[in-house]
Design a protein around this motif. Structure first.
Motif, PDB file in Angstrom:
ATOM      1  N   SER A   1       0.811  -1.221   0.000  1.00  0.00           N
ATOM      2  CA  SER A   1       0.000   0.000   0.000  1.00  0.00           C
ATOM      3  C   SER A   1       0.843   1.270   0.000  1.00  0.00           C
ATOM      4  O   SER A   1       0.319   2.374   0.192  1.00  0.00           O
ATOM      5  N   GLY A   2       2.152   1.114  -0.191  1.00  0.00           N
ATOM      6  CA  GLY A   2       3.029   2.276  -0.136  1.00  0.00           C
ATOM      7  C   GLY A   2       3.260   2.795   1.264  1.00  0.00           C
ATOM      8  O   GLY A   2       3.734   3.919   1.453  1.00  0.00           O
ATOM      9  N   LEU A   3       2.937   1.983   2.282  1.00  0.00           N
ATOM     10  CA  LEU A   3       3.053   2.388   3.681  1.00  0.00           C
ATOM     11  C   LEU A   3       4.250   1.697   4.325  1.00  0.00           C
ATOM     12  O   LEU A   3       4.459   0.495   4.154  1.00  0.00           O
ATOM     13  N   ASN A   4       5.021   2.451   5.109  1.00  0.00           N
ATOM     14  CA  ASN A   4       6.115   1.826   5.836  1.00  0.00           C
ATOM     15  C   ASN A   4       5.598   1.186   7.131  1.00  0.00           C
ATOM     16  O   ASN A   4       4.394   1.190   7.401  1.00  0.00           O
ATOM     17  N   LEU A   5       6.495   0.666   7.940  1.00  0.00           N
ATOM     18  CA  LEU A   5       6.069  -0.078   9.133  1.00  0.00           C
ATOM     19  C   LEU A   5       5.389   0.800  10.165  1.00  0.00           C
ATOM     20  O   LEU A   5       4.681   0.298  11.039  1.00  0.00           O
ATOM     21  N   ALA A   6       5.583   2.113  10.060  1.00  0.00           N
ATOM     22  CA  ALA A   6       4.897   3.037  10.964  1.00  0.00           C
ATOM     23  C   ALA A   6       3.549   3.479  10.403  1.00  0.00           C
ATOM     24  O   ALA A   6       2.853   4.289  11.012  1.00  0.00           O
ATOM     25  N   GLY A   7       3.199   2.957   9.231  1.00  0.00           N
ATOM     26  CA  GLY A   7       1.940   3.329   8.597  1.00  0.00           C
ATOM     27  C   GLY A   7       1.994   4.637   7.848  1.00  0.00           C
ATOM     28  O   GLY A   7       0.949   5.192   7.469  1.00  0.00           O
ATOM     29  N   GLU A   8       3.209   5.134   7.586  1.00  0.00           N
ATOM     30  CA  GLU A   8       3.386   6.399   6.882  1.00  0.00           C
ATOM     31  C   GLU A   8       3.424   6.180   5.369  1.00  0.00           C
ATOM     32  O   GLU A   8       4.036   5.207   4.904  1.00  0.00           O
ATOM     33  N   GLN A   9       2.790   7.070   4.621  1.00  0.00           N
ATOM     34  CA  GLN A   9       2.755   6.928   3.166  1.00  0.00           C
ATOM     35  C   GLN A   9       4.113   7.295   2.583  1.00  0.00           C
ATOM     36  O   GLN A   9       4.578   8.421   2.705  1.00  0.00           O
ATOM     37  N   MET A  10       4.748   6.302   1.934  1.00  0.00           N
ATOM     38  CA  MET A  10       6.075   6.505   1.372  1.00  0.00           C
ATOM     39  C   MET A  10       6.083   6.392  -0.145  1.00  0.00           C
ATOM     40  O   MET A  10       7.065   6.740  -0.790  1.00  0.00           O
ATOM     41  N   GLY A  11       5.006   5.882  -0.712  1.00  0.00           N
ATOM     42  CA  GLY A  11       4.956   5.681  -2.153  1.00  0.00           C
ATOM     43  C   GLY A  11       3.567   5.245  -2.568  1.00  0.00           C
ATOM     44  O   GLY A  11       2.620   5.262  -1.769  1.00  0.00           O
TER      45      GLY A  11
ATOM     46  N   TYR B   1       9.248  -7.424   6.337  1.00  0.00           N
ATOM     47  CA  TYR B   1       9.709  -7.312   4.960  1.00  0.00           C
ATOM     48  C   TYR B   1       8.528  -7.527   4.007  1.00  0.00           C
ATOM     49  O   TYR B   1       7.382  -7.600   4.430  1.00  0.00           O
ATOM     50  N   LEU B   2       8.782  -7.608   2.708  1.00  0.00           N
ATOM     51  CA  LEU B   2       7.707  -7.476   1.731  1.00  0.00           C
ATOM     52  C   LEU B   2       6.527  -8.423   1.960  1.00  0.00           C
ATOM     53  O   LEU B   2       5.370  -7.973   2.027  1.00  0.00           O
ATOM     54  N   ILE B   3       6.791  -9.728   2.063  1.00  0.00           N
ATOM     55  CA  ILE B   3       5.674 -10.660   2.234  1.00  0.00           C
ATOM     56  C   ILE B   3       4.920 -10.339   3.513  1.00  0.00           C
ATOM     57  O   ILE B   3       3.685 -10.338   3.551  1.00  0.00           O
ATOM     58  N   ASP B   4       5.656 -10.029   4.578  1.00  0.00           N
ATOM     59  CA  ASP B   4       5.025  -9.694   5.853  1.00  0.00           C
ATOM     60  C   ASP B   4       4.261  -8.373   5.768  1.00  0.00           C
ATOM     61  O   ASP B   4       3.273  -8.171   6.490  1.00  0.00           O
ATOM     62  N   GLN B   5       4.691  -7.473   4.899  1.00  0.00           N
ATOM     63  CA  GLN B   5       3.956  -6.222   4.723  1.00  0.00           C
ATOM     64  C   GLN B   5       2.571  -6.472   4.118  1.00  0.00           C
ATOM     65  O   GLN B   5       1.627  -5.716   4.383  1.00  0.00           O
ATOM     66  N   PHE B   6       2.449  -7.532   3.335  1.00  0.00           N
ATOM     67  CA  PHE B   6       1.121  -7.928   2.851  1.00  0.00           C
ATOM     68  C   PHE B   6       0.309  -8.562   3.982  1.00  0.00           C
ATOM     69  O   PHE B   6      -0.913  -8.381   4.053  1.00  0.00           O
ATOM     70  N   PHE B   7       0.971  -9.299   4.882  1.00  0.00           N
ATOM     71  CA  PHE B   7       0.259  -9.947   5.990  1.00  0.00           C
ATOM     72  C   PHE B   7      -0.334  -8.934   6.978  1.00  0.00           C
ATOM     73  O   PHE B   7      -1.410  -9.153   7.538  1.00  0.00           O
ATOM     74  N   TRP B   8       0.379  -7.832   7.201  1.00  0.00           N
ATOM     75  CA  TRP B   8       0.111  -6.968   8.363  1.00  0.00           C
ATOM     76  C   TRP B   8      -0.870  -5.854   8.006  1.00  0.00           C
ATOM     77  O   TRP B   8      -0.701  -5.134   7.023  1.00  0.00           O
ATOM     78  N   GLY B   9      -1.868  -5.667   8.846  1.00  0.00           N
ATOM     79  CA  GLY B   9      -2.885  -4.664   8.587  1.00  0.00           C
ATOM     80  C   GLY B   9      -2.378  -3.241   8.590  1.00  0.00           C
ATOM     81  O   GLY B   9      -2.988  -2.354   7.969  1.00  0.00           O
TER      82      GLY B   9
ATOM     83  N   THR C   1       0.445  -2.184   7.238  1.00  0.00           N
ATOM     84  CA  THR C   1       1.109  -1.894   5.967  1.00  0.00           C
ATOM     85  C   THR C   1       0.286  -2.322   4.756  1.00  0.00           C
ATOM     86  O   THR C   1       0.651  -1.993   3.621  1.00  0.00           O
ATOM     87  N   ASN C   2      -0.785  -3.058   4.959  1.00  0.00           N
ATOM     88  CA  ASN C   2      -1.645  -3.491   3.861  1.00  0.00           C
ATOM     89  C   ASN C   2      -3.069  -3.014   4.121  1.00  0.00           C
ATOM     90  O   ASN C   2      -3.792  -3.601   4.935  1.00  0.00           O
ATOM     91  N   VAL C   3      -3.444  -1.939   3.448  1.00  0.00           N
ATOM     92  CA  VAL C   3      -4.816  -1.435   3.548  1.00  0.00           C
ATOM     93  C   VAL C   3      -5.501  -1.511   2.183  1.00  0.00           C
ATOM     94  O   VAL C   3      -6.433  -0.765   1.893  1.00  0.00           O
ATOM     95  N   ARG C   4      -5.034  -2.438   1.366  1.00  0.00           N
ATOM     96  CA  ARG C   4      -5.590  -2.592   0.026  1.00  0.00           C
ATOM     97  C   ARG C   4      -7.061  -3.020   0.096  1.00  0.00           C
ATOM     98  O   ARG C   4      -7.479  -3.696   1.044  1.00  0.00           O
TER      99      ARG C   4
END
Length: 370
Positions: free
Chosen positions: A129-139, A177-185, A187-190
Motif C-alpha cells: 500500500s506504499g506504507l512503511n512499518l509506521a503506517g506512513e505513506q512513502m509511495g 519485509y515485503l511478504i510480511d507487509q502484505f500480511f500486516w494490517g 502496511t496493507n490497507v488494500r
C-alpha cells in the motif's frame, strides 16, 4: 539419563519432503560479504565450516530476488544473474562436499528499504500500500501487474535454486519485509484481492508459494518463515489468539508450504496469553500438523535483538529448557543464530558434551566472515 543430554538434537529428521541428519538448523543471518551481489569462495567456506561441524540444515542469509528494489545494500547477495548464481553453485557444492544440506532464503525487503540504496538506487521502494512499518505513506500502492512481476521473480529464484542443487527454499515472510507487509494490517490497507481481513491478506504469499511450487514441482521443500514481531514493533501481533493463527496458517498450508520457520525473539516465551506454554512453533505445529522450526536466542544469555540493536556481547547458557520442549515434540527443528555465527563448532561441541568450550558471542564476529 542418556550419556549426552542433548541426544534428541542429533536424532535424524524425516518428513514428506525433507530428510536431515539432525535437528540443528543454521538460522539465516544477513552478512553483507558479497560485493556486487556475488557470493565468493569466502562465502562458500563460511557455510561449509558450519556443515562440516555438524549443522543439519543451513538456511542462507537473505538472498535478493530479481527486482530492482529488493535490497538496500550492494553487498547483499543476489539470487539472479549469471555471476551470482555461479557463486551460489559453488556454495552448494562446498556444503554438500561437507555432508550438509542448504536452502537459500529468498528475500525482498519492501518498504523497509531506504530510498537511494542498494544496487539500483534510483528505483523506488515498494510495498503493498506504499506504507512503511509506521503506517506512513512513502509511495504508491503496488499495481496488480507489479505484484505479478514480483511473484514471477520469486518463482524464478525457486526454479534456479532447484537447478543449482539446493535442498529446498525458504521464503522470508517475517520481520516486516515485503511478504510480511502484505500480511500486516498496518502496511496493507488494500481493497482489492490482496487486502482485507487476515485471511485475505495472505493472498500474495499464497500466490508466491503456488508459483514456486509450480516452478519446482512436487517433493522439493518450501519453507515459510513468519513472525508476529516486526523490526520496529516487537509487540506486534498478526494473530492475537490460536484461532486467528489457525485462520492465518491454513491458506499457506493449502498453497503448499512444507515447513514453517516460526521466528521469535525468545524461544521460551508462550505465543499467547492463554495459559498455554506453547511457543509460536509449538502452536503452529499443533494447528497445522506440519513440521516447525523454533528459533530465538538459543544458547545465549541475552536476547539476540538486543545484541543487534545495542551492539552487545553475550555469554553462553544452557539449553535444558529447549531440549525439554523438543523431547515433548513441541517442534521438530531448532535454528541457531548468533551462537553459531560466533562458534562454527557449536553443534559439534554440544554433541560431544563440550559445552564448557562454547565461545561467547562477540559483536566483532559480525564484522568478519568466519
Amino acid at each position: 539419563m542418556p550419556s549426552n543430554p542433548a541426544k534428541s538434537l542429533f536424532e535424524p529428521f524425516r518428513s514428506a519432503t525433507l530428510s536431515l541428519d539432525n535437528r540443528i538448523v543454521m538460522a539465516p543471518m544477513t552478512r553483507g560479504f558479497s560485493p556486487g551481489g556475488v557470493p565468493g569462495e569466502n562465502v562458500a567456506a563460511y557455510y561449509k565450516r558450519r556443515a562440516e561441524n555438524g549443522v543439519g540444515l543451513i538456511v542462507t542469509e537473505g538472498t535478493l530476488i530479481n527486482h530492482p528494489a529488493a535490497g538496500a545494500s550492494t553487498k547483499w547477495p543476489h539470487f539472479y544473474g549469471a555471476n551470482a548464481l555461479e557463486g551460489w553453485s559453488g556454495v552448494v557444492r562446498a556444503v554438500h562436499e561437507a555432508g550438509g544440506k542448504i536452502m537459500p532464503q529468498l528475500w525482498h525487503i519492501g518498504l523497509t528499504r531506504k530510498a537511494g540504496t542498494g544496487t539500483n538506487p534510483d528505483a523506488p521502494s515498494v510495498g503493498p500500500s506504499g506504507l512503511n512499518l509506521a503506517g506512513e505513506q512513502m509511495g504508491e500502492p503496488l499495481s496488480e501487474a507489479e505484484i505479478a512481476d514480483l511473484i514471477a521473480a520469486y518463482a524464478q529464484a525457486a526454479a534456479d535454486a532447484k537447478r543449482l542443487g539446493f535442498d529446498g527454499i525458504e521464503l522470508h515472510g517475517a520481520h516486516g519485509y515485503l511478504i510480511d507487509q502484505f500480511f500486516w494490517g498496518v502496511t496493507n490497507v488494500r481493497t482489492d484481492k490482496y487486502g482485507g481481513d487476515l485471511v485475505k491478506r495472505t493472498r500474495f504469499a499464497v500466490e508466491v508459494v503456488e508459483a514456486c511450487r509450480r516452478a519446482v514441482g512436487p517433493g522439493f521443500p518450501i519453507m515459510m518463515r513468519f513472525s508476529q514481531w516486526k523490526d520496529n514493533a516487537y509487540d506486534a501481533k498478526l494473530a492475537a489468539t490460536p484461532d486467528e493463527l489457525s485462520l492465518f496458517l491454513q491458506p499457506l498450508v493449502d498453497a503448499g508450504v512444507d515447513v514453517f520457520h516460526c521466528s521469535t525473539r525468545r524461544f521460551w516465551e508462550p505465543a499467547f496469553a492463554d495459559g498455554a506454554d506453547l511457543n509460536l512453533a509449538g502452536w503452529t505445529k499443533k494447528l497445522t500438523g506440519l513440521p516447525t522450526i523454533t528459533v530465538g536466542s538459543v544458547g545465549l544469555d541475552l536476547e539476540f535483538t538486543r545484541l543487534f540493536k545495542e551492539k552487545k556481547g553475550a555469554g553462553t547458557t544452557g539449553i535444558d529448557g529447549l531440549l525439554e520442549r523438543l523431547d515433548r515434540g513441541e517442534f521438530d527443528l531448532v535454528a541457531i543464530g548468533r551462537a553459531l555465527l560466533n562458534d562454527p563448532e557449536w553443534a559439534k561441541k554440544i554433541k560431544e558434551g563440550r559445552q564448557d568450550e562454547l565461545l561467547p558471542f562477540s559483536p566483532e564476529s559480525t564484522q568478519t566472515l568466519y
